[in-house]
Write a protein that holds these residues in place. Sequence first.
Motif, short mmCIF file in Angstrom:
data_model
loop_
_atom_site.label_atom_id
_atom_site.label_comp_id
_atom_site.label_asym_id
_atom_site.label_seq_id
_atom_site.Cartn_x
_atom_site.Cartn_y
_atom_site.Cartn_z
N VAL A 1 14.85 15.48 4.90
CA VAL A 1 14.01 14.75 3.95
C VAL A 1 13.32 15.74 3.02
CG1 VAL A 1 12.00 13.25 3.70
CG2 VAL A 1 13.63 12.83 5.54
N ALA A 2 12.79 16.81 3.61
CA ALA A 2 12.09 17.82 2.81
C ALA A 2 13.03 18.44 1.77
CB ALA A 2 11.53 18.90 3.72
N ASP A 3 14.25 18.76 2.17
CA ASP A 3 15.22 19.36 1.24
C ASP A 3 15.60 18.38 0.13
OD1 ASP A 3 15.19 21.65 2.75
OD2 ASP A 3 17.05 21.21 3.82
N ALA A 4 15.79 17.12 0.50
CA ALA A 4 16.21 16.12 -0.49
C ALA A 4 15.14 15.83 -1.52
CB ALA A 4 16.61 14.82 0.22
N LEU A 5 13.86 15.88 -1.09
CA LEU A 5 12.77 15.51 -1.99
C LEU A 5 11.98 16.73 -2.48
CD1 LEU A 5 11.42 12.34 -0.12
CD2 LEU A 5 13.11 12.47 -1.97
N SER B 1 0.82 -1.22 0.00
CA SER B 1 0.00 0.00 0.00
C SER B 1 0.85 1.26 0.00
CB SER B 1 -0.95 0.01 1.20
OG SER B 1 -0.22 0.15 2.41
N LEU B 2 2.16 1.12 0.23
CA LEU B 2 3.03 2.29 0.23
C LEU B 2 3.21 2.83 -1.18
CD1 LEU B 2 5.82 1.13 2.72
CD2 LEU B 2 3.95 2.73 3.19
N THR B 3 3.06 4.13 -1.33
CA THR B 3 3.22 4.77 -2.63
C THR B 3 4.71 4.99 -2.91
OG1 THR B 3 3.16 7.01 -1.76
CG2 THR B 3 1.04 5.98 -2.26
N PRO B 4 5.09 5.25 -4.16
CA PRO B 4 6.48 5.55 -4.47
C PRO B 4 7.04 6.70 -3.63
CG PRO B 4 5.29 5.10 -6.50
CD PRO B 4 4.27 5.14 -5.40
N ARG B 5 6.24 7.74 -3.42
CA ARG B 5 6.69 8.87 -2.61
C ARG B 5 6.91 8.45 -1.16
NH1 ARG B 5 9.43 13.06 -3.49
NH2 ARG B 5 7.97 14.19 -4.83
N THR C 1 4.54 18.71 4.67
CA THR C 1 4.16 17.60 3.80
C THR C 1 4.87 16.32 4.23
OG1 THR C 1 3.77 19.07 1.92
CG2 THR C 1 4.18 16.75 1.42
N VAL C 2 6.13 16.44 4.59
CA VAL C 2 6.88 15.27 5.06
C VAL C 2 6.24 14.71 6.32
CG1 VAL C 2 9.07 14.49 6.05
CG2 VAL C 2 9.07 15.97 4.03
N GLN D 1 14.70 7.75 3.15
CA GLN D 1 15.40 8.86 3.80
C GLN D 1 15.44 8.66 5.32
OE1 GLN D 1 16.85 11.62 2.27
NE2 GLN D 1 16.47 10.61 0.32
N LEU D 2 14.34 8.21 5.89
CA LEU D 2 14.29 7.96 7.33
C LEU D 2 15.24 6.83 7.71
CD1 LEU D 2 10.43 8.16 8.04
CD2 LEU D 2 12.15 9.94 8.34
N GLY D 3 15.33 5.83 6.87
CA GLY D 3 16.24 4.72 7.12
C GLY D 3 17.69 5.17 7.13
#
Length: 210
Positions: A170-174, A149-153, A180-181, A160-162
């Motif tokens: 995470v926000a800067d990288a994506l 059920s996990l989406t690509p995003r 939103t994160v 990133q959390l891993g």
Amino acid sequence: MIRIILAEDQKMVRQGLRMMMETDSEITVIAEVENGKEAVTACENHVCDIIVLDIRMPVMDGLTAAQIIHERWPNRKILMLTTFNDENYAVEALRSGANGYMLKDAEAEDLIRAIRSCLSGGLSLQDQVAAKIMPTLINQQQERSVDPSLTPRELEILQQLGNGKSNKEVADALYLSVGTVKNHISIILDKLELRDRTQLAIYAIRHHIV
């Protein structure tokens, strides 16, 4: 100001740690205690941002205290600080709700960096601890496949959390907003039936998402 409760049973070590942490003008130790039970009581009596816990203490150990504190005050961060570079202790600390695991021989700047990383939502592991804990997590019993059920995003965020990234990183990288994160993380937690971002990081490692 970053408010810290420090739990360490040896007075001289506790005083030394306090001095190290307070070399940063934005950090103040608001309470010093000698065991895990006193740390829980201090959390009841003080508003703090992070609790720094030794693992082996009399009356109540740091792992038990971490679990109680995490369950009662889930928004307060926990950093384990110990002499034991042991993967079993580290894994148990993360399961108990700790946001980081550092050794007492860390330099002052590394300790302060770990405190700030925990507060920003990162998973802070000292290098030599990470070198032991990652193989342990990866080689544990086979887990079920990644939730379909996990989406690509969501998978990108989980990756990133891993890698121990904070919400801002995470926000800067994506190229997303921090809000939103946070929303994505809440949805991922619900889908995977996990309680916090530390468990998400472990999930990502076990499922080879990182």
